[in-house]
Design a protein around this motif. Structure first.
Motif, PDB file in Angstrom:
ATOM      1  N   VAL A 106      17.201   2.721 -31.445  1.00  0.00           N
ATOM      2  CA  VAL A 106      18.493   2.280 -31.954  1.00  0.00           C
ATOM      3  C   VAL A 106      18.297   1.606 -33.305  1.00  0.00           C
ATOM      4  O   VAL A 106      17.324   0.879 -33.523  1.00  0.00           O
ATOM      5  CB  VAL A 106      19.184   1.327 -30.942  1.00  0.00           C
ATOM      6  N   ALA A 107      19.217   1.871 -34.227  1.00  0.00           N
ATOM      7  CA  ALA A 107      19.164   1.273 -35.560  1.00  0.00           C
ATOM      8  C   ALA A 107      20.473   0.559 -35.841  1.00  0.00           C
ATOM      9  O   ALA A 107      21.545   1.002 -35.410  1.00  0.00           O
ATOM     10  CB  ALA A 107      18.916   2.344 -36.619  1.00  0.00           C
ATOM     11  N   ASP A 108      20.380  -0.545 -36.544  1.00  0.00           N
ATOM     12  CA  ASP A 108      21.551  -1.333 -36.919  1.00  0.00           C
ATOM     13  C   ASP A 108      22.011  -0.894 -38.308  1.00  0.00           C
ATOM     14  O   ASP A 108      21.190  -0.674 -39.201  1.00  0.00           O
ATOM     15  CB  ASP A 108      21.169  -2.817 -36.940  1.00  0.00           C
ATOM     16  N   ALA A 109      23.330  -0.723 -38.480  1.00  0.00           N
ATOM     17  CA  ALA A 109      23.848  -0.280 -39.773  1.00  0.00           C
ATOM     18  C   ALA A 109      25.210  -0.903 -40.027  1.00  0.00           C
ATOM     19  O   ALA A 109      25.904  -1.326 -39.089  1.00  0.00           O
ATOM     20  CB  ALA A 109      23.963   1.242 -39.801  1.00  0.00           C
ATOM     21  N   GLU A 110      25.579  -0.988 -41.285  1.00  0.00           N
ATOM     22  CA  GLU A 110      26.949  -1.362 -41.655  1.00  0.00           C
ATOM     23  C   GLU A 110      27.547  -0.195 -42.405  1.00  0.00           C
ATOM     24  O   GLU A 110      27.032   0.233 -43.443  1.00  0.00           O
ATOM     25  CB  GLU A 110      26.979  -2.628 -42.496  1.00  0.00           C
ATOM     26  N   VAL A 111      28.616   0.347 -41.881  1.00  0.00           N
ATOM     27  CA  VAL A 111      29.270   1.514 -42.462  1.00  0.00           C
ATOM     28  C   VAL A 111      30.748   1.206 -42.607  1.00  0.00           C
ATOM     29  O   VAL A 111      31.393   0.746 -41.658  1.00  0.00           O
ATOM     30  CB  VAL A 111      29.064   2.767 -41.577  1.00  0.00           C
ATOM     31  N   LEU A 112      31.292   1.433 -43.802  1.00  0.00           N
ATOM     32  CA  LEU A 112      32.709   1.193 -44.062  1.00  0.00           C
ATOM     33  C   LEU A 112      33.101  -0.246 -43.719  1.00  0.00           C
ATOM     34  O   LEU A 112      34.173  -0.519 -43.185  1.00  0.00           O
ATOM     35  CB  LEU A 112      33.571   2.185 -43.281  1.00  0.00           C
ATOM     36  N   GLY A 113      32.184  -1.167 -43.987  1.00  0.00           N
ATOM     37  CA  GLY A 113      32.451  -2.579 -43.785  1.00  0.00           C
ATOM     38  C   GLY A 113      32.427  -3.047 -42.356  1.00  0.00           C
ATOM     39  O   GLY A 113      32.874  -4.161 -42.048  1.00  0.00           O
ATOM     40  N   ARG A 114      31.873  -2.214 -41.457  1.00  0.00           N
ATOM     41  CA  ARG A 114      31.877  -2.564 -40.045  1.00  0.00           C
ATOM     42  C   ARG A 114      30.505  -2.262 -39.454  1.00  0.00           C
ATOM     43  O   ARG A 114      29.911  -1.220 -39.724  1.00  0.00           O
ATOM     44  CB  ARG A 114      32.959  -1.753 -39.325  1.00  0.00           C
ATOM     45  N   ARG A 115      30.004  -3.180 -38.633  1.00  0.00           N
ATOM     46  CA  ARG A 115      28.692  -3.003 -38.025  1.00  0.00           C
ATOM     47  C   ARG A 115      28.749  -1.919 -36.953  1.00  0.00           C
ATOM     48  O   ARG A 115      29.729  -1.799 -36.221  1.00  0.00           O
ATOM     49  CB  ARG A 115      28.228  -4.323 -37.400  1.00  0.00           C
ATOM     50  N   ARG A 116      27.666  -1.137 -36.870  1.00  0.00           N
ATOM     51  CA  ARG A 116      27.535  -0.146 -35.810  1.00  0.00           C
ATOM     52  C   ARG A 116      26.074   0.044 -35.452  1.00  0.00           C
ATOM     53  O   ARG A 116      25.169  -0.308 -36.226  1.00  0.00           O
ATOM     54  CB  ARG A 116      28.164   1.184 -36.207  1.00  0.00           C
ATOM     55  N   LEU A 117      25.833   0.582 -34.267  1.00  0.00           N
ATOM     56  CA  LEU A 117      24.484   0.928 -33.820  1.00  0.00           C
ATOM     57  C   LEU A 117      24.351   2.439 -33.809  1.00  0.00           C
ATOM     58  O   LEU A 117      25.231   3.151 -33.309  1.00  0.00           O
ATOM     59  CB  LEU A 117      24.221   0.366 -32.421  1.00  0.00           C
TER      60      LEU A 117
END
Length: 316
Positions: A106-117
């Motif tokens: 699993v990787a942590d990311a911020e996409v379009l101003g929102r956190r997601r895994l």
């Protein structure tokens, strides 16, 4: 007036059936709501359904386990590539720990101003758990995930395209997409209400070869949008055909819903779905019994023993 109320379901071609059950039920804690078969073709293939607590339209993931048939797909561009699932915004640390404990990368990311895994199904299909606030859809707690962390349902779909312009035009003019946002190589739009799984993220991908559109392990086959009523579905189909998008099917009865399929200009196969007015998921099982029996449409009922002998056993 023609409209779409967000998403209805997403359907993938995956690997072994038990592996798929273990991922959606055991790892993601989703509710198993239906075990039936693929309607198309003559090869017996399971059709498995997973959802949130209520089986809401916009919360259903369905799969065709194709490992047994030996049919492989190729992930690429001009294809739906990412399953986006909505979880409570404060639950991502819980999910990161849960996935890691179950040996899921699993990787942590911020996409379009929102956190997601970011993670993957065992067959390779890309998933993202997107943290959202204020989603009223109730997650399923029967799989061991507490209510404050359970998956609400679908957040949307990521479609990889060589060029996004035609898809932006198609979704805006014929699927009522709005709120266009651009970030790097990603163009995002919203179809229907934000809490109905209607996010469309177009990812510009000029590196990969085109992906396969047929059934095949490791790929998303189609993404379904909720047309709500048969009259509205017919109006949508009429308008799309009239605009020249004639790669569109006639109405198909899938027992639990009625469907029209259209190949979008970005390559993704979209479905306009209407939950069957005579009961939907509960036409053959009570709400408490969903997923407990092997269900077959009438045209396959005479082959029940044969199909059970050919399909791999699964333990829910």
């Amino acid at each position: 007036m023609a409209h779409l109320d967000g998403s209805h379901h997403v359907t993938l071609s995956v690997g072994p059936a038990q592996e798929d059950v273990d991922f959606h039920v055991g790892t993601l804690g989703m509710r198993f709501i239906k075990r039936t078969v693929l309607f198309d073709g003559s090869t017996p293939i399971y059709h498995l359904y997973y959802s949130n607590a209520a089986g809401d339209p916009s919360a259903v993931v369905t799969t065709f386990p194709f490992r047994q048939a030996g049919l492989l797909g190729r992930r690429g561009t001009n294809q739906a590539r990412e399953v986006l699932l909505a979880v409570p915004a404060g639950s991502l640390d819980y999910w990161s720990a849960r996935l890691t404990e179950r040996h899921v990368d699993v990787a942590d990311a911020e996409v379009l101003g929102r956190r997601r895994l970011l993670l993957r199904h065992p067959c390779g299909v890309e998933y993202a758990l997107v943290g959202v606030d204020g989603d009223p859809r109730a997650g399923w707690t029967g799989g061991g995930v507490p209510a404050e962390h359970a998956i609400h349902g679908i957040h949307g779909v990521g479609v990889h395209v060589a060029n996004p312009e035609n898809m932006v035009e198609f979704t805006a003019q014929h699927m009522f997409a709005k709120d266009l946002v651009e970030e790097g190589d990603r163009v995002a739009l919203q179809i229907g209400a934000a809490d109905r799984g209607g996010a469309v993220e177009l990812v510009v991908n000029r590196t990969d070869d085109p992906g396969t559109w047929r059934y095949g392990e490791g790929t998303i086959h189609h993404f379904a949008w909720n047309a709500e009523t048969l009259q509205n579905q017919d109006e949508l189909k009429f308008a799309i055909e009239g605009a020249g998008y004639t790669d569109i099917s006639e109405l198909k009865d899938r027992k639990y819903f009625k469907s029209v399929y259209v190949r979008s200009p970005g390559g993704a196969l979209f479905e306009l779905a209407v939950t069957h007015p005579e009961g939907g998921w509960t036409c053959d099982e009570s709400p408490k019994e969903l997923g407990s029996a092997f269900q077959l449409p009438e045209q396959f009922e005479s082959r029940r023993v044969e199909l059970l002998d050919q399909l791999e056993p699964i333990d829910i």
